[in-house]
Design a protein around this motif. Structure first.
Motif, PDB file in Angstrom:
ATOM      1  N   MET A   1       0.858  -1.166   0.000  1.00 20.23           N
ATOM      2  CA  MET A   1       0.000   0.000   0.000  1.00 20.23           C
ATOM      3  C   MET A   1       0.902   1.225   0.000  1.00 20.23           C
ATOM      4  O   MET A   1       1.897   1.258   0.684  1.00 20.23           O
ATOM      5  N   THR A   2       0.520   2.202  -0.746  1.00 17.38           N
ATOM      6  CA  THR A   2       1.296   3.429  -0.796  1.00 17.38           C
ATOM      7  C   THR A   2       0.645   4.492   0.072  1.00 17.38           C
ATOM      8  O   THR A   2      -0.482   4.341   0.514  1.00 17.38           O
ATOM      9  N   THR A  83       2.398   0.041   7.807  1.00 21.45           N
ATOM     10  CA  THR A  83       1.935  -0.144   6.430  1.00 21.45           C
ATOM     11  C   THR A  83       2.230  -1.557   5.938  1.00 21.45           C
ATOM     12  O   THR A  83       1.412  -2.161   5.242  1.00 21.45           O
ATOM     13  N   ALA A  84       3.371  -2.096   6.311  1.00 20.39           N
ATOM     14  CA  ALA A  84       3.700  -3.473   5.923  1.00 20.39           C
ATOM     15  C   ALA A  84       2.683  -4.451   6.504  1.00 20.39           C
ATOM     16  O   ALA A  84       2.306  -5.434   5.850  1.00 20.39           O
ATOM     17  N   ASP A  87      -0.443  -4.232   4.453  1.00 22.19           N
ATOM     18  CA  ASP A  87      -0.239  -4.977   3.208  1.00 22.19           C
ATOM     19  C   ASP A  87      -0.364  -6.483   3.429  1.00 22.19           C
ATOM     20  O   ASP A  87      -0.965  -7.193   2.614  1.00 22.19           O
ATOM     21  N   VAL A  90      -3.954  -7.383   3.642  1.00 25.40           N
ATOM     22  CA  VAL A  90      -4.581  -7.392   2.319  1.00 25.40           C
ATOM     23  C   VAL A  90      -4.296  -8.714   1.616  1.00 25.40           C
ATOM     24  O   VAL A  90      -5.204  -9.336   1.042  1.00 25.40           O
ATOM     25  N   HIS A 110      -6.872  -5.054   9.524  1.00 24.75           N
ATOM     26  CA  HIS A 110      -6.708  -4.196   8.344  1.00 24.75           C
ATOM     27  C   HIS A 110      -7.403  -2.851   8.533  1.00 24.75           C
ATOM     28  O   HIS A 110      -6.800  -1.794   8.331  1.00 24.75           O
TER      29      HIS A 110
END
Length: 124
Positions: A1-2, A83-84, A87, A90, A110
């Motif tokens: 994810m950015t 963020t990792a 991801d 996800v 999430h």
């Protein structure tokens, strides 16, 4: 994810106020309140709520292992580590072999971490 596409770089989020500790892009007090609110209400499905609570505890440094990957972190995880974990959630959610209970738990992780990281405005 950015990072969110709002023109506000992640490295600038921590600079909002040097005296105000941040978890991801949220004030630590807001994350603490989110956890308190989550545990006080009973609207969320059980496994979803457990996942969100695990995410909030881990994000604030109250749990030694990440809720999805099990990665050990000694301190409060930074935005990159948070963020990792989003991801990883996800990836697990997109796996059709993930069992329903685990899927609900992972969805809670999430959604909570997406809010903490600023990818969502919906607090759990």
């Amino acid at each position: 994810m950015t990072a969110p596409e709002d023109g506000f770089a992640p490295e600038n989020w921590a600079a909002r106020d040097d005296r105000t500790p941040l978890i991801g892009v949220r004030l630590r007090t807001d994350v603490d309140l989110a956890l308190k609110y989550l545990t006080a209400r009973s609207e969320a499905p059980a496994q979803f709520a457990l996942g969100a609570a695990a995410a909030y505890r881990w994000a604030t440094g109250r749990a030694g292992r990440a809720p999805v990957t099990g990665t050990a972190v000694r301190l409060v995880p930074d935005l990159r580590v948070l963020t990792a974990e989003v991801d990883a959630a996800v990836v697990q959610l997109e796996d059709p072999t993930t069992e329903a209970g685990l899927r609900d738990f992972t969805r809670g992780v999430h959604d909570a971490l997406a809010w903490v990281c600023g990818y969502s405005d919906s607090r759990i």
